[in-house]
Design an enzyme around this catalytic site. Structure first.
Site, PDB file in Angstrom:
ATOM      1  CG  ASP A  63      -1.803   1.023   1.457  1.00 16.08           C
ATOM      2  OD1 ASP A  63      -1.857   1.659   0.350  1.00 16.08           O
ATOM      3  OD2 ASP A  63      -2.926   0.834   1.964  1.00 16.08           O
ATOM      4  CB  SER A 143      -4.307  12.978 -15.576  1.00 20.78           C
ATOM      5  OG  SER A 143      -5.963  13.610 -15.925  1.00 20.78           O
ATOM      6  CE1 TYR A 160      -6.858  11.151 -10.484  1.00 19.59           C
ATOM      7  CE2 TYR A 160      -7.150  12.765 -12.122  1.00 19.59           C
ATOM      8  CZ  TYR A 160      -6.781  11.712 -11.823  1.00 19.59           C
ATOM      9  OH  TYR A 160      -6.305  11.026 -12.751  1.00 19.59           O
ATOM     10  CE  LYS A 164      -2.917  11.490 -11.742  1.00 19.03           C
ATOM     11  NZ  LYS A 164      -2.179  10.253 -11.094  1.00 19.03           N
TER      12      LYS A 164
END
Length: 257
Positions: A63, A143, A160, A164
């Site tokens: 993890d 992304s 998110y 990025k």
């Protein structure tokens, strides 16, 4: 790609989607790949499917949000395989929720996986590469939202996109730090895909995620793996700093209108 045959790669988020496609591409090219993911059983199944190919997948449960597990993984690579030559930072998470309505736990989770784990992995990989004075490559799966954030009102992505943006800055920061060393043999590239058909939609809680791609132009994980192989195959004098990949409009479903 011939010069990477027999070399060691570490791929995070390797059990499915883009990560699994990257693992397949590397193993088929003869690379020894250490795949890190929480779902060990999926990694083991992937390793079994790749038996008989030129390279090998070493599944390892990890993890990346847990620093100790991440550091232990790099220690294992050093002890068992000698060190890392290629690092692909692919692990990433998102959430279907407005940022202004988010809770701290969720915000922290996204930043720790998407940014902090990447920074730690880069640090460990660079140390390994430099200690052995080898040619190395770091690839960060970014992304398009890391360059031009324009979230649609019907598809919130929490923090998110900002995470990025951090990947974009992190990649450039590391590139400049490496370039400052006249003896440097390590390259770093950000690969920024548009929409890719993976299970991130389901994982982030998007309603009717299984039907989302029917009306949206999208890429397949293999497209990103192919881009990764292209970058690795460039000559030592070539530095691909950023590679952005978007789906062609013609791949829109007829249901999109």
């Amino acid at each position: 790609m011939d010069r990477w045959a027999g070399k060691v790669a570490v791929v995070t988020g390797a059990s499915s989607g883009i990560g699994a496609a990257i693992v397949e591409g590397l193993v088929e090219a003869g690379v020894q790949v250490v795949g890190l993911a929480r779902r060990l059983e999926k990694l083991q199944a992937l390793a079994a499917s790749l038996e008989g190919t030129p390279g090998k997948l070493y599944p390892r449960k990890c993890d990346v949000q847990k620093e100790e597990e991440l550091l232990d993984a790099f220690k294992w690579v050093k002890a068992e395989l000698g060190g890392v030559d290629i690092l692909v930072n692919n692990a990433g998470v998102s959430k279907y929720k407005k940022l202004i309505e988010e809770d701290v736990h969720s915000l922290r989770n996204i930043l720790e996986v998407n940014v902090l784990a990447m920074a730690i992995s880069i640090r460990e990989a660079v140390a390994s590469m430099k200690s052995r004075n080898v040619e190395g490559y770091i690839i960060n799966i970014n992304s398009i939202l890391g360059h031009a954030s324009s979230p649609r009102t019907n598809y919130p992505t929490s923090i998110y996109a900002p995470s990025k943006y951090a990947v974009t800055a992190l990649t450039e920061t590391v590139r400049k730090e490496l370039a400052a060393d006249p003896t440097n043999k390590i390259k770093i590239t950000s690969i920024s895909p548009g929409l890719v058909k993976t299970d991130i939609m389901q994982a982030s809680g998007v309603p009717n995620a299984d039907k989302y791609f029917e009306a949206a132009a999208h890429l397949e994980p293999k497209n990103i793996a192919d881009a990764m192989l292209y970058v690795l195959g460039t000559r030592s004098i070539v530095q691909v700093t950023e590679l952005t990949i978007c789906p062609a409009a013609k791949h829109l479903s007829t249901k999109s209108g």
